[in-house]
Write an enzyme that holds these catalytic residues in place. Structure first.
Site, PDB file in Angstrom:
ATOM      1  N   PHE A  50       0.852  -1.191   0.000  1.00  0.00           N
ATOM      2  CA  PHE A  50       0.000   0.000   0.000  1.00  0.00           C
ATOM      3  C   PHE A  50       0.883   1.234   0.000  1.00  0.00           C
ATOM      4  O   PHE A  50       1.696   1.434   0.911  1.00  0.00           O
ATOM      5  CB  PHE A  50      -0.919   0.001   1.221  1.00  0.00           C
ATOM      6  CG  PHE A  50      -2.088  -0.945   1.092  1.00  0.00           C
ATOM      7  CD1 PHE A  50      -3.363  -0.452   0.868  1.00  0.00           C
ATOM      8  CD2 PHE A  50      -1.902  -2.320   1.156  1.00  0.00           C
ATOM      9  CE1 PHE A  50      -4.445  -1.317   0.727  1.00  0.00           C
ATOM     10  CE2 PHE A  50      -2.972  -3.191   1.015  1.00  0.00           C
ATOM     11  CZ  PHE A  50      -4.240  -2.693   0.798  1.00  0.00           C
ATOM     12  N   ALA A  51       0.728   2.056  -1.032  1.00  0.00           N
ATOM     13  CA  ALA A  51       1.484   3.302  -1.158  1.00  0.00           C
ATOM     14  C   ALA A  51       0.484   4.452  -1.221  1.00  0.00           C
ATOM     15  O   ALA A  51       0.154   4.961  -2.283  1.00  0.00           O
ATOM     16  CB  ALA A  51       2.363   3.278  -2.402  1.00  0.00           C
ATOM     17  N   ILE A  52      -0.015   4.836  -0.050  1.00  0.00           N
ATOM     18  CA  ILE A  52      -1.048   5.856   0.048  1.00  0.00           C
ATOM     19  C   ILE A  52      -0.411   7.191   0.432  1.00  0.00           C
ATOM     20  O   ILE A  52       0.501   7.251   1.252  1.00  0.00           O
ATOM     21  CB  ILE A  52      -2.100   5.469   1.104  1.00  0.00           C
ATOM     22  CG1 ILE A  52      -2.638   4.052   0.823  1.00  0.00           C
ATOM     23  CG2 ILE A  52      -3.246   6.480   1.126  1.00  0.00           C
ATOM     24  CD1 ILE A  52      -3.377   3.896  -0.466  1.00  0.00           C
ATOM     25  N   ASP A  58       4.673  -3.995   4.101  1.00  0.00           N
ATOM     26  CA  ASP A  58       4.674  -2.537   4.160  1.00  0.00           C
ATOM     27  C   ASP A  58       5.584  -1.985   3.072  1.00  0.00           C
ATOM     28  O   ASP A  58       6.580  -2.613   2.694  1.00  0.00           O
ATOM     29  CB  ASP A  58       5.167  -2.052   5.520  1.00  0.00           C
ATOM     30  CG  ASP A  58       4.117  -2.199   6.611  1.00  0.00           C
ATOM     31  OD1 ASP A  58       2.962  -2.529   6.280  1.00  0.00           O
ATOM     32  OD2 ASP A  58       4.461  -2.006   7.797  1.00  0.00           O
ATOM     33  N   VAL A  59       5.279  -0.761   2.614  1.00  0.00           N
ATOM     34  CA  VAL A  59       6.044  -0.165   1.522  1.00  0.00           C
ATOM     35  C   VAL A  59       7.295   0.567   2.005  1.00  0.00           C
ATOM     36  O   VAL A  59       8.262   0.715   1.250  1.00  0.00           O
ATOM     37  CB  VAL A  59       5.152   0.791   0.695  1.00  0.00           C
ATOM     38  CG1 VAL A  59       4.822   2.049   1.516  1.00  0.00           C
ATOM     39  CG2 VAL A  59       5.811   1.146  -0.618  1.00  0.00           C
ATOM     40  N   ASP A  60       7.282   1.035   3.251  1.00  0.00           N
ATOM     41  CA  ASP A  60       8.437   1.794   3.740  1.00  0.00           C
ATOM     42  C   ASP A  60       9.543   0.842   4.215  1.00  0.00           C
ATOM     43  O   ASP A  60      10.048   0.938   5.331  1.00  0.00           O
ATOM     44  CB  ASP A  60       8.029   2.762   4.851  1.00  0.00           C
ATOM     45  CG  ASP A  60       7.250   2.095   5.974  1.00  0.00           C
ATOM     46  OD1 ASP A  60       6.737   0.974   5.769  1.00  0.00           O
ATOM     47  OD2 ASP A  60       7.152   2.691   7.062  1.00  0.00           O
ATOM     48  N   HIS A 103       7.978 -10.272  15.478  1.00  0.00           N
ATOM     49  CA  HIS A 103       8.288  -8.854  15.633  1.00  0.00           C
ATOM     50  C   HIS A 103       9.722  -8.719  16.150  1.00  0.00           C
ATOM     51  O   HIS A 103      10.104  -9.368  17.130  1.00  0.00           O
ATOM     52  CB  HIS A 103       7.308  -8.223  16.616  1.00  0.00           C
ATOM     53  CG  HIS A 103       7.324  -6.735  16.633  1.00  0.00           C
ATOM     54  ND1 HIS A 103       8.429  -5.997  17.032  1.00  0.00           N
ATOM     55  CD2 HIS A 103       6.368  -5.821  16.299  1.00  0.00           C
ATOM     56  CE1 HIS A 103       8.151  -4.718  16.952  1.00  0.00           C
ATOM     57  NE2 HIS A 103       6.908  -4.573  16.500  1.00  0.00           N
ATOM     58  N   GLU A 131      -2.619  -4.656  13.308  1.00  0.00           N
ATOM     59  CA  GLU A 131      -1.635  -5.594  13.863  1.00  0.00           C
ATOM     60  C   GLU A 131      -2.176  -6.283  15.114  1.00  0.00           C
ATOM     61  O   GLU A 131      -1.899  -7.464  15.350  1.00  0.00           O
ATOM     62  CB  GLU A 131      -0.336  -4.867  14.183  1.00  0.00           C
ATOM     63  CG  GLU A 131       0.780  -5.786  14.655  1.00  0.00           C
ATOM     64  CD  GLU A 131       2.113  -5.071  14.737  1.00  0.00           C
ATOM     65  OE1 GLU A 131       2.791  -4.969  13.697  1.00  0.00           O
ATOM     66  OE2 GLU A 131       2.464  -4.598  15.842  1.00  0.00           O
TER      67      GLU A 131
END
Length: 351
Positions: free
Chosen positions: A119-121, A209-211, A231, A301
Site C-alpha cells: 500500500f502506497a497511500i 509494508d512499503v516503507d 516482531h 496488527e
C-alpha cells in the site's frame, strides 16, 4: 540397496519396483491397445509395432531432475541457538535451516506465481522506487511475481525495469484522513481483492509494508498455507510483555495468560484463500470495534495477533524477515533480509 529397488536394463536402482510395476502395466496396456486398434481397423501388425515402439521410446526419454547437496544429518541439527519448530509443528525459518535449491525446484515444478501486495497511500508513494528495485534484486528470484500496488496516486508509481515473468499491477484506492484508518482499511482491501481477483491470478500472497527495502534473498522458503513474522522487538520477550490489545471490550483482546509470539503486520501471507479468511475476519472485527467506539492499540496488527493466536500459522518467519537496524545486530541474526527504511514519520503520515 533398498529391498524395493531393482534393475532397469543396465541402470541399477534407477526406478523402484513399484514404479516399474506401474511402468510395466502402462506399457502392456499401450501394446494391447495398439494391437486391438490395428485388428479392428484392418491395419497391419506393423502399425501396432511402430506405435508401441514410439511409446516405449517416449517412456525411456523421461528424465528426473538431478540434485546434488549435502545429506541431512538426523543427529546434527543445523541450528542449536534458536527455536526451529513450534509446538504445533510449524517451522520457524532461519538462515541455515533450509536448502534453497531444493525448495526452488519444488516450487518451479508446481509452476507457482506469487503476489506481493503493498500500500502506497499519500506520501508513502515515495518509498515505491527503492521497494520495487530491491524486490527485483532479492524477492522470489527466478519465479513469477505480480506486484499489486494499492495507491491513491497511480500517476506517481515509478517505472522500474522488471525481469521476465514479473508484472506491476496498479490498484487505485481512496485515502483516509488518518494514517491509522488507512492502516486498518488494508484488511478490507486485501479481503475484497483476494476474492475478486487474486484467487484467479496467483497461488500465494505476500503482504508487506512499503516503507521497507529488501536487503537479502527472500524466496520460496517463506511460502506456506499461512505464515506470520516475529516482531523484531518482541521475539525474545515473555508473554506478559507482548503489546497485545488488553481491553476485553475490543475484538482484538488477548488475555494476559495467552499468546505464543508477537507478530508484525509488516509481512504476512499464505495461499490466497487463507489470506482471504484472515483479512476478512480481521476487517469484520475492526468494524465491530469501530461501531463500539474502540480502536485497537496497534490497529490491524492487534487483530492480526488475535487471529494468529486461534488460527495458528503453518510457518513462522524469524526476525531476519523484518528487521530494524536501530535494534542493533544480535548474534543469532545471520541475515537481514527485509529492512525498515529510515524516515521522518511526522513528515510522511497524514500528508
Amino acid at each position: 540397496m533398498h529391498k524395493d529397488q531393482g534393475k532397469t536394463g543396465g541402470v541399477k536402482g534407477y526406478f523402484p519396483k513399484r514404479h516399474l510395476h506401474v511402468l510395466g502395466c502402462t506399457t502392456l496396456l499401450c501394446f494391447s491397445f495398439g494391437y486391438i486398434w490395428s485388428v479392428s481397423s484392418g491395419t497391419s501388425s506393423k502399425v501396432s509395432d511402430t506405435t508401441s515402439n514410439h511409446i516405449l521410446e517416449d517412456l525411456l526419454q523421461i528424465e528426473l531432475p538431478r540434485m546434488i547437496y549435502t545429506k541431512p544429518q538426523i543427529l546434527k541439527p543445523p541450528r542449536c541457538d534458536v527455536l526451529m519448530m513450534t509446538p504445533w509443528f510449524a517451522p520457524i525459518v532461519w538462515e541455515g535451516t533450509y536448502n534453497s535449491e531444493i525448495l526452488n525446484e519444488q516450487f518451479r515444478q508446481r509452476n507457482v506465481t506469487v503476489g506481493l501486495t503493498v500500500f502506497a497511500i499519500k506520501k508513502y508513494v515515495v518509498f515505491l522506487k527503492t521497494f520495487l528495485e530491491t524486490a527485483e534484486t532479492y524477492f522470489m528470484v527466478g519465479h513469477r511475481v505480480n506486484y499489486y500496488i494499492f495507491t491513491d496516486r497511480p500517476e506517481e508509481v515509478p517505472k522500474v525495469a522488471l525481469k521476465e515473468g514479473r508484472n506491476i499491477v496498479v490498484l487505485q484506492v481512496q485515502n483516509y484522513p488518518r494514517w491509522q484508518e488507512i492502516s486498518m482499511r488494508r484488511m478490507e482491501m486485501l479481503s475484497y481483492f483476494s476474492q475478486q481477483r487474486f484467487i484467479n491470478e496467483v497461488s500465494y500472497l505476500v503482504c508487506v509494508d512499503v516503507d521497507m527495502k529488501f536487503n537479502d534473498q527472500v524466496g520460496v522458503e517463506i511460502l506456506s498455507d499461512l505464515f506470520g513474522t516475529l516482531h523484531p522487538g518482541f521475539y525474545a520477550a515473555e508473554r506478559r510483555s507482548f503489546s497485545y490489545e488488553r481491553r476485553p471490550a475490543s475484538q482484538a483482546y488477548v488475555p494476559s495468560d495467552e499468546g505464543d509470539f508477537y507478530y508484525m503486520a509488516s509481512i504476512f501471507g499464505g495461499t490466497v484463500m487463507e489470506v482471504y479468511k484472515l483479512t476478512k475476519q480481521c476487517h469484520e472485527a475492526i468494524m465491530v470495534d469501530k461501531a463500539n467506539g474502540i480502536e485497537a492499540i496497534w490497529q490491524e496488527e492487534s487483530h492480526l495477533n488475535k487471529y494468529f493466536l486461534y488460527h495458528k500459522p503453518t510457518k513462522i518467519l524469524s526476525p531476519e524477515y523484518m528487521w530494524d537496524d536501530n535494534l542493533g545486530r544480535p548474534e543469532i541474526l545471520k541475515k537481514r533480509r527485509f529492512l525498515a527504511v529510515r524516515k521522518n514519520h511526522a513528515a510522511i503520515r497524514n500528508k
